[in-house]
Design an enzyme around this catalytic site. Structure first.
Site, PDB file in Angstrom:
ATOM      1  N   HIS A 752       0.838  -1.198   0.000  1.00 41.20           N
ATOM      2  CA  HIS A 752       0.000   0.000   0.000  1.00 41.20           C
ATOM      3  C   HIS A 752       0.881   1.260   0.000  1.00 41.20           C
ATOM      4  O   HIS A 752       0.737   2.137  -0.850  1.00 41.20           O
ATOM      5  CB  HIS A 752      -0.915  -0.028   1.230  1.00 41.20           C
ATOM      6  CG  HIS A 752      -1.783   1.179   1.377  1.00 41.20           C
ATOM      7  ND1 HIS A 752      -3.125   1.182   1.062  1.00 41.20           N
ATOM      8  CD2 HIS A 752      -1.506   2.446   1.782  1.00 41.20           C
ATOM      9  CE1 HIS A 752      -3.633   2.383   1.279  1.00 41.20           C
ATOM     10  NE2 HIS A 752      -2.661   3.185   1.732  1.00 41.20           N
ATOM     11  N   GLU A 753       1.796   1.305   0.934  1.00 38.66           N
ATOM     12  CA  GLU A 753       2.654   2.493   1.039  1.00 38.66           C
ATOM     13  C   GLU A 753       3.557   2.618  -0.188  1.00 38.66           C
ATOM     14  O   GLU A 753       3.857   3.720  -0.649  1.00 38.66           O
ATOM     15  CB  GLU A 753       3.480   2.457   2.325  1.00 38.66           C
ATOM     16  CG  GLU A 753       2.657   2.401   3.619  1.00 38.66           C
ATOM     17  CD  GLU A 753       1.578   3.460   3.720  1.00 38.66           C
ATOM     18  OE1 GLU A 753       1.726   4.528   3.094  1.00 38.66           O
ATOM     19  OE2 GLU A 753       0.573   3.213   4.421  1.00 38.66           O
ATOM     20  N   HIS A 756       1.769   4.525  -2.841  1.00 38.91           N
ATOM     21  CA  HIS A 756       1.872   5.991  -2.657  1.00 38.91           C
ATOM     22  C   HIS A 756       3.239   6.472  -3.139  1.00 38.91           C
ATOM     23  O   HIS A 756       3.348   7.507  -3.795  1.00 38.91           O
ATOM     24  CB  HIS A 756       1.731   6.357  -1.179  1.00 38.91           C
ATOM     25  CG  HIS A 756       0.326   6.299  -0.669  1.00 38.91           C
ATOM     26  ND1 HIS A 756      -0.712   6.973  -1.253  1.00 38.91           N
ATOM     27  CD2 HIS A 756      -0.200   5.659   0.402  1.00 38.91           C
ATOM     28  CE1 HIS A 756      -1.831   6.742  -0.569  1.00 38.91           C
ATOM     29  NE2 HIS A 756      -1.548   5.952   0.447  1.00 38.91           N
ATOM     30  N   HIS A 759       3.595   6.640  -6.863  1.00 39.73           N
ATOM     31  CA  HIS A 759       2.860   7.804  -7.380  1.00 39.73           C
ATOM     32  C   HIS A 759       3.735   9.062  -7.267  1.00 39.73           C
ATOM     33  O   HIS A 759       3.770   9.894  -8.163  1.00 39.73           O
ATOM     34  CB  HIS A 759       1.569   7.967  -6.563  1.00 39.73           C
ATOM     35  CG  HIS A 759       0.521   8.795  -7.240  1.00 39.73           C
ATOM     36  ND1 HIS A 759      -0.667   9.110  -6.638  1.00 39.73           N
ATOM     37  CD2 HIS A 759       0.475   9.389  -8.448  1.00 39.73           C
ATOM     38  CE1 HIS A 759      -1.393   9.843  -7.461  1.00 39.73           C
ATOM     39  NE2 HIS A 759      -0.720  10.034  -8.561  1.00 39.73           N
TER      40      HIS A 759
END
Ligand SMILES: [Zn+2]
Length: 965
Positions: A752-753, A756, A759
């Site tokens: 998940h991290e 980020h 991105h």
């Protein structure tokens, strides 16, 4: 590059904030290739001994002691050097074999600096000393070691000088000097022309007895501005500037001796002196932060300097443009702004990151103070009419017609920001808006303080016999809590708290129903008018005031309610659209959620012997059912996920998907031995940098998060500086017998991290404020992160992430299948809970309440939402909103729906990978080009269409989480 042994060192004092010792010792460590942690420790008078004992008990090797503790430290040492015994003070403690050794290194530091300066010969001649305090006393044995011809000590209070010289007389035999000693007041006449004058006075006063210093060396034990007075006096009496020195070199010299006592190395003070005298390294030009030089006061200074530079230089630039001295162009105006912003934000992000990952008193203090200053700065910036009018003028220039999309978007975003911060209002309204803003900031702090206090105030001390069913690690943690609180070695007593790990472990695993009930009630009524702490930390009045003030602000800007105002910068267009979206998902999920509830209830009844269920039973029963259905032993599964393997697997996934390679670069200094720096390379070219910091430790904030270290940025010279991110988790570190292992949930969190971070790092945008996650709509930020989670549940991917830590064997197929199957266990119930929170948030912020008396009764708003979407029973005294920090103290007001909103997009995008292959490079490339690299320039809606070539489909999410109608 480093010797693997870690030396834990520090300096303790009161005050301690401005000590330069950490900086000096870290430079020594680099010079000697040692791994050193050196921090400042503040202690109250009464706690000095405890602090020192605790430091050594926790693995400390050495401590420097500064004022006012030098004589206290003497009493603490088991063994003392001869010097320390003579002067009766200690500035260095070493801990070895259970013994504390004390020494004083000031005198040797002074001598080594005088040698460095080439002045040591003068020590055999006539010495004049000014001041009779502790500093002077501690250097006397080493000066007398040179057997000077005369030594004269002058002091403002003559008697003190005389007393000290009397004491020194007694050392004659031991030190073997024949020096003529004398003492006097400052105005005494001086018999012999001094060859060297050393001042240790804290406030220097002129010596009328000195007439001509043309041939004398003048040294001050103080350094920096505190030495100015003395040294300028000396120069006024003819001392040559090259014969005058402050005591920085002595500070480094005495530190070098301490360093030698602890590490048996002898660092070169000359090298360190020249580095220290250079300017602040945090103000220099760097891409990666110079983490090996962490010194909080320097970073603090760098933030302050950059902030002032930005304020002054940008204002000046705008005035020059306004006055026609500089033409109004993108480069002269916006790039100048971006450059100053980058300078400021890169040092601020370092400070803020350090405060999260290796905090201490000093960092927290600096962080809190500067955060306030920065937020005032940004508020003021958004109220600057010249800034706004220049953007308007810029957009009207002919050049603006040829602006890139990013440039146009920057202008549009800024003008919207101005509008939303009240800059378009008439003056009186502007003032009211600003006052409301300030009140709201204060109210949200009051809210979160109250929640924090309420969470911390409650505990339950209980025997471990009552905690059957809980995992061993949770019970151990609870035992440790009890031990800390009571300073007791009781083997059986535990302390349960309301902090998340403790609360969740009880609710999910504790077999004792009464214990669950007690903990549940305390948690569900935190900071409210109900439960065991009723009224003590009640946040009701803060919530009401927040709602009223938010509503007033929205009205001033012409919105009919706060929800509308909040959506102005989000993907969703209207509150109704959001409500419809949530209601639709609820309608589709509710039938299955009801079935899941029935399944739980009949399982509880038939197999666990429950006659009726209460709110505090569901999570517990859920775990039991999960255990039965999947029989997944998460501790056993963990053995197949060594952290290094997971990380390698993550890098491989990134490479297969985006063609970007991740290479750990051990030559880059980091702020902690756990943290690693990774270069992201595309065809050999570095496109981004990533600090990965995975393990839980003291002084590190809990949870997992991504943060920006630097934005992708084009310098004034036109060079592209790649972006850098931080990826932080809190997995269990390695132990002596086992490497660090991750649960599958932790693997998901890591992905998940990483989403980020990608991105942020794969950005192709040149305008910093629209690069990476900057400028992305709030309800779309979680798309890449939730998307990346999908890879963790794929049969093609799990084998890349896993192998048994000791046997190296692959995860058995059976366990792999169970991980995938268990993913959607009771997913509809989970969905309904999230929808309830989101609908509550949206409904609450749709009310217009510009008077205190109109504030909505938030409990009845919640009850109404629950009538529609609630599935599990909730007691009437439940007060969940009173601690709902996301919307009252976080950034999620009228935005909580964003989690689900983004999840729908993520699931739909992932469906495309499921169809074409999760390692389809063309698809990965397209995701990068059409989405991740776009930053905040293009609307997420348009990214989606460009990537998918079709409209969004809700069914992908329902399929993904296994909800069928
Ligand atoms: Zn996230």
């Amino acid at each position: 590059m480093f010797d693997s042994k870690l030396y834990k060192l520090g300096v303790i004092g009161n005050p301690i904030k401005h000590s330069r010792s950490p900086e000096i010792h870290r430079l020594f460590a680099i010079e000697e290739g040692l791994h050193v942690e050196y921090d400042r420790y503040y202690a109250e008078e009464s706690e000095f001994e405890t602090c020192v004992q605790r430091f050594f008990h926790n693995g400390g090797t050495g401590l420097n002691i500064t004022l006012p503790f030098k004589s206290k430290a003497l009493a603490l040492a088991h063994e003392l050097s001869a010097r320390a015994q003579l002067v009766g003070a200690v500035n260095t403690l070493k801990f070895a074999d259970g013994q504390i050794f004390g020494d004083t290194t000031d005198g040797q530091g002074l001598v080594s600096d005088l040698e460095r300066l080439g002045w040591a010969d003068s020590l055999g001649k006539n010495i004049l000393l000014i001041g009779a305090g502790g500093a002077m006393r501690s250097v006397l044995p080493d000066l007398l070691g040179f057997n000077p011809q005369t030594l004269t000590l002058l002091n403002r209070t003559e008697s003190k000088a005389i007393d000290l010289i009397k004491e020194v007389e007694a050392w004659r035999e031991q030190l073997g000097f024949t020096t003529k000693l004398s003492a006097g007041a400052l105005d005494s006449s001086i018999d012999s022309q001094p060859d060297i004058i050393i001042s240790g006075a804290s406030q220097f006063q002129a010596l009328p007895g000195c007439k001509d210093l043309a041939s004398a060396y003048c040294y001050d034990l103080n350094y920096g501005s505190r030495a100015d007075q003395y040294l300028s006096w000396a120069q006024a009496l003819g001392a040559k500037p090259e014969n005058c020195s402050d005591g920085l070199g002595m500070l480094v010299g005495q530190a070098a001796v301490s360093f030698g006592i602890w590490t048996e190395k002898k660092p070169d003070i000359g090298v360190v002196m020249s580095l220290l005298k250079d300017s602040n390294p945090w103000l220099e030009d760097w891409w990666q932060p110079p983490f090996h030089l962490v010194d909080v006061s320097q970073i603090n200074d760098a933030v302050v300097t950059r902030l002032h530079e930005k304020e002054e230089q940008f204002q000046q630039r705008m005035q020059d443009i306004e006055a026609g001295k500089v033409p109004l162009t993108w480069d002269s105006f916006v790039r100048c702004y971006e450059e100053l912003n980058d300078q400021l934000s890169r040092v601020w992000s370092v400070l803020s990151h350090l405060n999260s990952v290796r905090s201490n008193e000093e960092l927290r203090e600096a962080y809190n103070r500067l955060q306030l200053e920065l937020s005032e700065h940004y508020t003021k910036e958004m109220q600057n009419p010249l800034f706004k009018s220049l953007i308007e003028k810029l957009t009207a220039t002919r050049a603006a017609e040829r602006f890139s999309d990013a440039q146009k978007k920057w202008c549009a975003n800024k003008l919207l920001d101005f509008k939303l911060s009240g800059a378009d209002l008439v003056l009186s309204d502007q003032e009211e808006f600003a006052a409301l803003e300030k009140d709201l900031a204060q109210l949200s702090t009051q809210f979160s303080d109250a929640v924090l206090d309420a969470t911390e105030a409650w505990f339950l001390d209980i025997s471990d016999l009552e905690l059957k069913g809980m995992p061993v690690s949770s019970i151990d943690a609870a035992r440790e809590e009890y031990r800390k609180a009571h300073d007791s070695k009781d083997e059986h007593m535990c302390r349960l708290t309301l902090k998340a790990p403790s609360y969740l472990a009880v609710m999910r695993f504790c077999a004792n129903r009464e214990v669950r009930e007690q903990v549940y009630e305390a948690y569900a009524t935190r900071a409210s008018d109900k439960g065991p702490q009723a009224g003590r930390f009640d946040t009701t009045q803060f919530i009401e005031a927040i709602l009223v003030k938010r509503s007033k602000q929205s009205s001033l800007l012409g919105y009919s309610n706060f929800a509308e105002y909040s959506l102005a910068t989000k993907m969703a267009d209207t509150p109704q659209q959001v409500i419809d979206f949530l209601a639709n998902l609820a309608k589709l999920s509710k039938p299955q959620a009801e079935r899941e509830r029935q399944e739980l209830e009949s399982f509880a009844k038939n197999e666990l012997g429950f006659s009726s269920l209460e709110a505090w039973d569901y999570a517990y029963i859920g775990e039991k059912l999960k255990e039965k259905q999947f029989d997944l032993d998460s501790e056993k599964v963990r053995e197949y996920f060594p952290t290094t393997q997971v990380l390698d697997g993550l890098f491989e996934v990134i490479h297969k998907l985006f063609g970007v390679s991740c290479e750990i670069d051990r030559s880059v200094p980091t702020y902690h031995e756990d943290a690693q720096f990774v270069n992201l390379k595309n065809e050999g070219e570095i496109v981004g940098g990533l600090y990965i910091d995975l393990y839980a430790r003291d002084r590190k904030r809990g949870g997992a998060w991504m943060d920006e270290c630097r934005q992708r940025h084009i310098t004034r010279e036109g060079t592209v500086l790649p972006p850098i991110a931080y990826l932080v988790c809190n997995s269990s570190p390695a132990t002596e017998s086992m490497p660090s292992l991750m649960t599958h949930d932790e693997v998901v969190t890591l992905f998940h991290e990483a989403g980020h971070c990608l991105h942020h790092l794969l950005s192709n945008v040149d305008v910093a404020e629209l690069s990476g996650i900057q400028g992305v709509e709030w309800d779309a930020v979680e798309v890449p992160s939730q998307l990346m989670e999908g890879w963790c549940y794929r049969p093609e991917v799990i084998p890349m992430l896993s192998k048994h830590y000791s046997t190296g064997q692959a995860l058995p197929q059976e366990d792999l299948d169970k991980i995938i199957d268990a993913k959607n266990f009771q997913s509809a119930l989970g969905m309904m809970k999230q929808l309830e929170y989101a609908l509550f948030d949206m409904s609450l912020h749709q009310s217009k309440c510009n008077q205190e008396s109109d504030a909505p009764n938030f409990i009845s708003v919640l009850d109404k939402v629950r009538d529609d979407v609630g599935v599990l029973p909730v007691p009437s005294w439940h007060r969940f909103p009173n601690a709902f920090s996301h919307i009252f103290a976080g950034g999620y007001a009228a935005g909580y729906y964003g989690y689900k909103w983004a999840e729908v997009y993520a699931a739909d995008v992932f469906s495309e990978f499921k169809r074409a292959g999760v390692f389809n490079l063309t698809l990965g490339q397209s995701l990068k080009d059409e989405w991740l690299s776009q930053g905040g320039v293009r609307a997420t809606k348009d990214n989606f269409t460009a990537f998918m070539g079709r409209e969004l489909q809700l069914k992908s999410l329902l399929e993904d989480v296994g909800i069928q109608d």
